[in-house]
Design a protein around this motif. Structure first.
Motif, PDB file in Angstrom:
ATOM      1  N   VAL A 154     -16.226  86.605 -25.933  1.00  0.00           N
ATOM      2  CA  VAL A 154     -16.543  87.617 -26.945  1.00  0.00           C
ATOM      3  C   VAL A 154     -16.840  86.932 -28.273  1.00  0.00           C
ATOM      4  O   VAL A 154     -16.161  85.985 -28.676  1.00  0.00           O
ATOM      5  N   LYS A 155     -17.923  87.385 -28.943  1.00  0.00           N
ATOM      6  CA  LYS A 155     -18.256  86.847 -30.262  1.00  0.00           C
ATOM      7  C   LYS A 155     -17.620  87.704 -31.343  1.00  0.00           C
ATOM      8  O   LYS A 155     -16.954  87.216 -32.229  1.00  0.00           O
ATOM      9  N   ARG A 156     -17.866  89.011 -31.266  1.00  0.00           N
ATOM     10  CA  ARG A 156     -17.214  89.914 -32.217  1.00  0.00           C
ATOM     11  C   ARG A 156     -17.354  91.362 -31.762  1.00  0.00           C
ATOM     12  O   ARG A 156     -18.135  91.672 -30.858  1.00  0.00           O
ATOM     13  N   ASN A 157     -16.571  92.224 -32.402  1.00  0.00           N
ATOM     14  CA  ASN A 157     -16.717  93.666 -32.172  1.00  0.00           C
ATOM     15  C   ASN A 157     -17.944  94.179 -32.901  1.00  0.00           C
ATOM     16  O   ASN A 157     -18.339  93.628 -33.930  1.00  0.00           O
ATOM     17  N   LEU A 158     -18.512  95.263 -32.410  1.00  0.00           N
ATOM     18  CA  LEU A 158     -19.549  95.961 -33.170  1.00  0.00           C
ATOM     19  C   LEU A 158     -18.878  97.005 -34.058  1.00  0.00           C
ATOM     20  O   LEU A 158     -17.818  97.539 -33.720  1.00  0.00           O
ATOM     21  N   THR A 159     -19.514  97.299 -35.191  1.00  0.00           N
ATOM     22  CA  THR A 159     -19.035  98.397 -36.038  1.00  0.00           C
ATOM     23  C   THR A 159     -19.532  99.716 -35.433  1.00  0.00           C
ATOM     24  O   THR A 159     -20.442  99.728 -34.587  1.00  0.00           O
ATOM     25  N   ALA A 160     -18.966 100.819 -35.909  1.00  0.00           N
ATOM     26  CA  ALA A 160     -19.438 102.135 -35.451  1.00  0.00           C
ATOM     27  C   ALA A 160     -20.928 102.287 -35.749  1.00  0.00           C
ATOM     28  O   ALA A 160     -21.699 102.806 -34.941  1.00  0.00           O
ATOM     29  N   GLY A 161     -21.349 101.792 -36.915  1.00  0.00           N
ATOM     30  CA  GLY A 161     -22.758 101.889 -37.296  1.00  0.00           C
ATOM     31  C   GLY A 161     -23.659 101.099 -36.360  1.00  0.00           C
ATOM     32  O   GLY A 161     -24.787 101.508 -36.067  1.00  0.00           O
ATOM     33  N   GLU A 162     -23.161  99.963 -35.881  1.00  0.00           N
ATOM     34  CA  GLU A 162     -23.961  99.152 -34.970  1.00  0.00           C
ATOM     35  C   GLU A 162     -24.043  99.790 -33.580  1.00  0.00           C
ATOM     36  O   GLU A 162     -25.042  99.639 -32.879  1.00  0.00           O
ATOM     37  N   ILE A 163     -22.986 100.495 -33.198  1.00  0.00           N
ATOM     38  CA  ILE A 163     -23.023 101.193 -31.907  1.00  0.00           C
ATOM     39  C   ILE A 163     -23.998 102.368 -31.995  1.00  0.00           C
ATOM     40  O   ILE A 163     -24.906 102.505 -31.168  1.00  0.00           O
ATOM     41  N   VAL A 164     -23.851 103.201 -33.031  1.00  0.00           N
ATOM     42  CA  VAL A 164     -24.762 104.330 -33.209  1.00  0.00           C
ATOM     43  C   VAL A 164     -26.192 103.820 -33.425  1.00  0.00           C
ATOM     44  O   VAL A 164     -27.157 104.397 -32.917  1.00  0.00           O
ATOM     45  N   GLY A 165     -26.314 102.723 -34.161  1.00  0.00           N
ATOM     46  CA  GLY A 165     -27.629 102.175 -34.494  1.00  0.00           C
ATOM     47  C   GLY A 165     -28.454 101.824 -33.257  1.00  0.00           C
ATOM     48  O   GLY A 165     -29.674 101.998 -33.238  1.00  0.00           O
ATOM     49  N   GLN A 166     -27.793 101.308 -32.213  1.00  0.00           N
ATOM     50  CA  GLN A 166     -28.521 100.990 -30.972  1.00  0.00           C
ATOM     51  C   GLN A 166     -29.181 102.250 -30.414  1.00  0.00           C
ATOM     52  O   GLN A 166     -30.334 102.225 -29.977  1.00  0.00           O
ATOM     53  N   TYR A 197     -11.667 100.037 -29.843  1.00  0.00           N
ATOM     54  CA  TYR A 197     -11.488 101.478 -29.674  1.00  0.00           C
ATOM     55  C   TYR A 197     -11.879 102.287 -30.918  1.00  0.00           C
ATOM     56  O   TYR A 197     -12.582 103.295 -30.804  1.00  0.00           O
ATOM     57  N   ASP A 198     -11.427 101.850 -32.098  1.00  0.00           N
ATOM     58  CA  ASP A 198     -11.652 102.671 -33.293  1.00  0.00           C
ATOM     59  C   ASP A 198     -13.138 102.833 -33.597  1.00  0.00           C
ATOM     60  O   ASP A 198     -13.596 103.937 -33.914  1.00  0.00           O
ATOM     61  N   SER A 199     -13.880 101.748 -33.496  1.00  0.00           N
ATOM     62  CA  SER A 199     -15.323 101.847 -33.750  1.00  0.00           C
ATOM     63  C   SER A 199     -16.017 102.667 -32.668  1.00  0.00           C
ATOM     64  O   SER A 199     -16.919 103.459 -32.950  1.00  0.00           O
ATOM     65  N   PHE A 200     -15.578 102.466 -31.424  1.00  0.00           N
ATOM     66  CA  PHE A 200     -16.149 103.231 -30.316  1.00  0.00           C
ATOM     67  C   PHE A 200     -15.957 104.735 -30.540  1.00  0.00           C
ATOM     68  O   PHE A 200     -16.918 105.506 -30.452  1.00  0.00           O
ATOM     69  N   ILE A 201     -14.746 105.146 -30.868  1.00  0.00           N
ATOM     70  CA  ILE A 201     -14.485 106.595 -30.952  1.00  0.00           C
ATOM     71  C   ILE A 201     -15.128 107.190 -32.215  1.00  0.00           C
ATOM     72  O   ILE A 201     -15.582 108.333 -32.217  1.00  0.00           O
ATOM     73  N   LYS A 202     -15.209 106.380 -33.278  1.00  0.00           N
ATOM     74  CA  LYS A 202     -15.916 106.861 -34.473  1.00  0.00           C
ATOM     75  C   LYS A 202     -17.399 107.061 -34.145  1.00  0.00           C
ATOM     76  O   LYS A 202     -18.008 108.068 -34.536  1.00  0.00           O
ATOM     77  N   ALA A 203     -17.959 106.124 -33.395  1.00  0.00           N
ATOM     78  CA  ALA A 203     -19.365 106.245 -32.984  1.00  0.00           C
ATOM     79  C   ALA A 203     -19.570 107.506 -32.151  1.00  0.00           C
ATOM     80  O   ALA A 203     -20.559 108.226 -32.330  1.00  0.00           O
ATOM     81  N   VAL A 204     -18.634 107.788 -31.253  1.00  0.00           N
ATOM     82  CA  VAL A 204     -18.751 108.989 -30.421  1.00  0.00           C
ATOM     83  C   VAL A 204     -18.854 110.238 -31.305  1.00  0.00           C
ATOM     84  O   VAL A 204     -19.721 111.090 -31.107  1.00  0.00           O
ATOM     85  N   ARG A 205     -17.975 110.320 -32.302  1.00  0.00           N
ATOM     86  CA  ARG A 205     -17.989 111.509 -33.177  1.00  0.00           C
ATOM     87  C   ARG A 205     -19.316 111.632 -33.919  1.00  0.00           C
ATOM     88  O   ARG A 205     -19.874 112.719 -34.046  1.00  0.00           O
ATOM     89  N   LEU A 206     -19.827 110.512 -34.422  1.00  0.00           N
ATOM     90  CA  LEU A 206     -21.097 110.556 -35.157  1.00  0.00           C
ATOM     91  C   LEU A 206     -22.246 110.938 -34.227  1.00  0.00           C
ATOM     92  O   LEU A 206     -23.174 111.650 -34.630  1.00  0.00           O
ATOM     93  N   PRO A 227      -3.243 101.474 -22.369  1.00  0.00           N
ATOM     94  CA  PRO A 227      -2.831 102.301 -23.521  1.00  0.00           C
ATOM     95  C   PRO A 227      -3.983 103.111 -24.116  1.00  0.00           C
ATOM     96  O   PRO A 227      -3.793 104.221 -24.597  1.00  0.00           O
ATOM     97  N   ARG A 228      -5.174 102.533 -24.069  1.00  0.00           N
ATOM     98  CA  ARG A 228      -6.333 103.242 -24.643  1.00  0.00           C
ATOM     99  C   ARG A 228      -6.798 104.396 -23.749  1.00  0.00           C
ATOM    100  O   ARG A 228      -7.444 105.331 -24.212  1.00  0.00           O
ATOM    101  N   ILE A 229      -6.471 104.340 -22.459  1.00  0.00           N
ATOM    102  CA  ILE A 229      -6.794 105.472 -21.581  1.00  0.00           C
ATOM    103  C   ILE A 229      -5.974 106.679 -22.031  1.00  0.00           C
ATOM    104  O   ILE A 229      -6.491 107.795 -22.124  1.00  0.00           O
ATOM    105  N   TYR A 230      -4.701 106.428 -22.379  1.00  0.00           N
ATOM    106  CA  TYR A 230      -3.870 107.524 -22.897  1.00  0.00           C
ATOM    107  C   TYR A 230      -4.410 108.016 -24.237  1.00  0.00           C
ATOM    108  O   TYR A 230      -4.457 109.213 -24.499  1.00  0.00           O
TER     109      TYR A 230
END
Ligand code: SAH
Ligand code: SF4
Length: 374
Positions: A154-166, A197-206, A227-230
């Motif tokens: 892994v190099k790094r996480n994507l931000t919510a903006g980078e997930i939505v941006g794709q 998880y946090d960026s992923f779920i923020k992206a989902v909401r946007l 834990p994230r499944i819960y």
């Protein structure tokens, strides 16, 4: 307050963050909604394009260093089956892959004999639904032994903006407008979404509130970060859940997916059983078939026992091969036999047709390959 906004890209900001931004700039509050609409629904590419804003505010945004922050399309590879693999680059030079998969009568080119028409076909509306496969990290740390992304680390996480941006970049390139056009989204590209998880779920909401893709058309796939499944089960707005099982017992699963040492099949299937499914919703178990490794009739029967009692379906994926992957793809009759055992035991089971193998766009093949083919 501006102080909690660390980024200077508009993509990725939630409505309350845009509200802070307009207040900071001495603008009336309704400007935040206008910004939100422009970024996520109209999908503008630059702040200057936001025609609902005053000239003065547009200038302020630019002076404050704000840009929309869309990734740039660094490469675009079109498969004979209509699949398009995009190489998306971000401001720091890191890149991920995003895959567009049109489906329906005209979206599928069959055996590839019409390959010459593919580009032309892509520009006219020749599909009735499409799926976008989106990445959540640059590379992946989980190290599954059959996956090319895993080989990258892994190099790094994507931000919510980078997930939505794709997704925004693909929709713009394909001239598609949800919710009018039916677009499904799968978080199954590069990376493990539940380790971001946090960026992923923020992206989902946007994506739901802004872009207009309903949560019922989204699926997130995890290698089993229990834990994230819960956490996902407790979300008000959430995609459907897919769990990459890939083996029916701990000994085999640990060999293929070292993460099984941390979260064993017992813990994982307990989380699956506890997952609060909505009306008519089913959980998905994904199972990559590796020739003579996890694809025996005995393995199929073990799998049936393992998931007994979970309202689930199974997606079988015959291995998509790649350089450095020490496994083979099973023959079609082995896949069929495995599938029959599950179906005969009452488990709804589907074979996932590989998409875009020729351009290295299929599951587990995402590793930023620059060539058209291997
Ligand atoms: N990290 C998440 C999501 C991305 S991987 C996860 O593992 O679930 C998406 C899917 O591709 C997973 O189900 C994974 O098991 C599958 N996959 C990985 N490598 C593959 C390969 N070489 N051939 C076929 N499927 C593969
Ligand atoms: Fe990561 Fe998923 Fe590949 Fe495993 S299968 S290495 S979790 S991307």
């Amino acid at each position: 307050m501006m102080t909690d906004i660390k980024q200077s890209t508009l993509l990725g900001l939630a409505l309350h963050e845009l509200t802070s931004l307009v207040e900071e700039s001495g603008q009336p509050q309704y400007r935040a909604q206008q910004l939100f609409e422009a970024i996520y629904r109209q999908r503008v590419e630059s702040a200057e394009q936001i025609s609902t804003l005053s000239q003065e505010f547009r200038l302020t945004l630019v002076q404050k260093g704000f840009s929309v922050g869309l990734p740039t399309v660094d490469g675009k590879f079109v498969s004979v089956d209509g699949t398009v693999r995009y190489l998306m680059a971000f401001a720091d030079g890191q890149s991920v892959e995003t895959v567009w998969m049109p489906e329906g009568d005209a979206g599928e080119a069959g055996d590839g004999s019409e390959a010459g028409n593919e580009l032309e076909k892509q520009t006219s509306r020749n599909w009735d639904r499409a799926t976008i496969c989106v990445s959540s990290q640059v590379g992946c740390a989980v190290d599954c032994k059959f996956c090319l992304t895993g080989l990258l680390g892994v190099k790094r996480n994507l931000t919510a903006g980078e997930i939505v941006g794709q997704i925004v970049a693909v929709l713009n390139d394909q001239h598609v407008a949800p919710p009018r056009d039916r677009v499904n989204l799968v978080f199954m590209g590069m990376g493990e979404p539940f380790l971001n998880y946090d960026s992923f779920i923020k992206a989902v909401r946007l994506l739901v509130e802004g872009v207009g893709i309903p949560e019922s058309r989204m699926t997130v796939s995890t290698a089993g970060i229990v834990p994230r499944i819960y956490d996902l089960g407790a979300e008000h707005v959430r995609p459907k859940l897919a769990i990459s099982l890939n083996a029916p017992n701990d000994e085999l699963r640990t060999r293929l997916m070292p993460i099984n040492r941390k979260w064993s099949l017992e813990k994982l299937t307990a989380a699956a059983r506890d997952f609060p499914l909505r009306n008519r919703e089913r959980l998905t178990f994904e199972y990559v078939l590796l020739d003579e490794v996890n694809d025996s009739e005995e393995n199929a029967r073990e799998l049936v026992e393992l998931i007994r009692g979970v309202r689930a379906k199974v997606n079988l994926i015959a291995l998509n091969p790649g350089p450095g992957i020490p496994f083979q793809t099973p023959a079609q009759d082995r896949v069929a036999r495995f599938q029959d055992i599950l179906i005969d035991s009452g488990v709804p089971t589907f074979g996932r047709r590989p998409r875009g193998r020729d351009i290295y766009a299929a599951c587990g093949q995402l590793k930023r390959t620059l060539e058209m083919t291997a």
